[in-house]
Motif scaffolding. Structure first.
Motif, PDB file in Angstrom:
ATOM      1  N   ALA A 119       0.929  -1.117   0.022  1.00 20.58           N
ATOM      2  CA  ALA A 119       0.072  -0.077   0.149  1.00 20.58           C
ATOM      3  C   ALA A 119       0.811   1.303  -0.081  1.00 20.58           C
ATOM      4  N   GLY A 159      -1.654   3.973   4.522  1.00 20.03           N
ATOM      5  CA  GLY A 159      -2.643   2.996   3.866  1.00 20.03           C
ATOM      6  C   GLY A 159      -2.749   1.726   4.542  1.00 20.03           C
ATOM      7  N   ALA A 167      -9.754   1.806  -3.560  1.00 27.60           N
ATOM      8  CA  ALA A 167      -8.318   2.037  -3.414  1.00 27.60           C
ATOM      9  C   ALA A 167      -7.707   2.109  -4.895  1.00 27.60           C
ATOM     10  N   ILE A 185      -6.422   5.823   0.909  1.00 30.24           N
ATOM     11  CA  ILE A 185      -6.511   5.385   2.111  1.00 30.24           C
ATOM     12  C   ILE A 185      -7.827   5.175   2.574  1.00 30.24           C
TER      13      ILE A 185
END
Length: 386
Positions: A226, A244, A286, A296
């Motif tokens: 992420a 994230g 996302a 996020i």
């Protein structure tokens, strides 16, 4: 023979095991860079040590599943916990790369063995009390992980690598001294004592394992990638990129403490379906996000969904009729945790030819597997939920 405790003590005792396990695993995270500096090794060698941890975990999970089947989850959990508690000390004192590798391999094996045993004991408590507790047990693991990782770096700086390991071990020993005598004693039924210990021949445990695998791969992907996605494709600064996984982990922890009540109200099947849809929506958001902030938010929604999918799969696996206690759970945990192992490398390979945006959208489609197999979660119900 005394009757096994089925009251509140047994419920908190197994929760304490999850917290202790999370505390040690969380303490491992800040230890890795300190260990790299001590041994003078680079990222590639450290990566092989992390791989050794995962290999050890997968190797000992079936062994402890067999031990649960033969002796009960309380016996297996006590053995794993006592051996597991000083693991960070072994790693800190190991003088060379090869001895550290051996210590990490055993550490990973005992993580996996304790994981099978304490999940099996949580299933036994659920069955005895006729109430779902698995999600909150995993919530306590998350709290332990946050505490271990959060305090670990500061303690290593202050006390050194060995001092940190000794302090964590003393804290875990104190928790185990209270918890282990209060675990639910669950000797295996007479019909299973002499049953041959072999892999199940029917497909149901493997289908539930596939459900757990598909649920855990997105969690591993968010953990490892992420921040890279937010930095490289969203242009987020490093200070923001870490949010994230943090957003996902925070919503997962909250939802795990709410998950048992949700399962009691809606039933395991409907809870799993709702969780799958939320996780799919979060991952898709996302992947399609126009900005880092929206991405996020997507990871936070994904965490709400992912939180209770694996606990429900583990409860269902632990209650499969006709299987020796622990065997179904060891199959499902081994398959599920292999997702955490396989995801980082596989996604890294895929990312060389496609964007992370596309990968996260693809992971949302992977969650069609638990959604379509959700009916198999019916064994996780204790109070007539549907």
């Amino acid at each position: 023979m005394n009757a096994p405790p089925v009251g509140i003590e047994a419920r908190w005792a197994v929760s304490a095991l999850f917290f202790a396990n999370g505390l040690v695993v969380g303490g491992w995270a800040p230890k890795l860079p300190a260990m790299m500096a001590r041994l003078g090794i680079g990222e590639s060698t450290a990566g092989l040590l992390v791989l050794a941890l995962g290999v050890g975990s997968i190797c000992l999970m079936p062994v402890f599943g067999a031990l649960v089947a033969r002796r009960g989850s309380a016996h297996a959990a006590r053995l794993a916990a006592v051996l597991f508690a000083p693991s960070l000390i072994w790693i800190s004192l190991a003088p060379s790369v090869w001895t550290v590798a051996a210590a990490v391999l055993l550490f990973g094996g005992l993580i996996g063995g304790m994981d099978v045993a304490m999940n099996a004991n949580a299933v036994a408590v659920e069955r005895a009390r006729r109430r779902a507790i698995m999600s909150s047990c995993h919530g306590f693991w998350s709290l332990g992980g946050v505490a271990g990782a959060g305090a670990g770096g500061m303690l290593i700086q202050t006390l050194g690598e060995t001092g940190h390991a000794v302090l964590v071990t003393l804290a875990v020993a104190a928790i185990l001294a209270w918890a282990l005598p209060r675990l639910l004693r669950d000797p295996p039924g007479a019909e299973h004592v002499h049953q041959p210990l072999r892999l199940p021949r029917r497909p149901l445990p493997y289908l539930i394992g596939l459900m757990a695998l598909a649920s855990m791969i997105p969690e591993g992907a968010i953990l490892d990638w992420a921040a890279v996605y937010l930095q490289r494709e969203m242009g987020a600064p490093l200070s923001l990129a870490g949010w994230g996984f943090a957003a996902c982990a925070a919503t997962m922890a909250v939802m795990r403490f709410l998950g048992d009540g949700l399962r009691r109200r809606l039933g395991a099947v409907r809870t799993l379906r709702l969780s799958s849809v939320l996780a799919m929506a979060g991952l898709a958001l996302a992947g399609l996000a126009p900005s880092a902030a929206v991405a996020i938010a997507g990871f936070a929604v994904a965490g709400i969904g992912i939180a209770n999918m694996v606990p429900i799969a583990f409860s269902a696996a632990g209650n499969l009729p006709g299987l020796a206690q622990g065997i179904g759970l060891s199959v499902v945990t081994t398959m599920g945790y292999s997702g955490i192992l396989l995801a980082p490398g596989t996604i890294g390979f895929l990312a060389e030819g496609m964007s992370f945006s596309t990968i996260f959208i693809g992971l949302s489609l992977l969650l069609l597997i638990p959604l379509l197999l959700s009916r198999l979660a019916s064994n996780a119900d204790f109070e007539g939920g549907g």
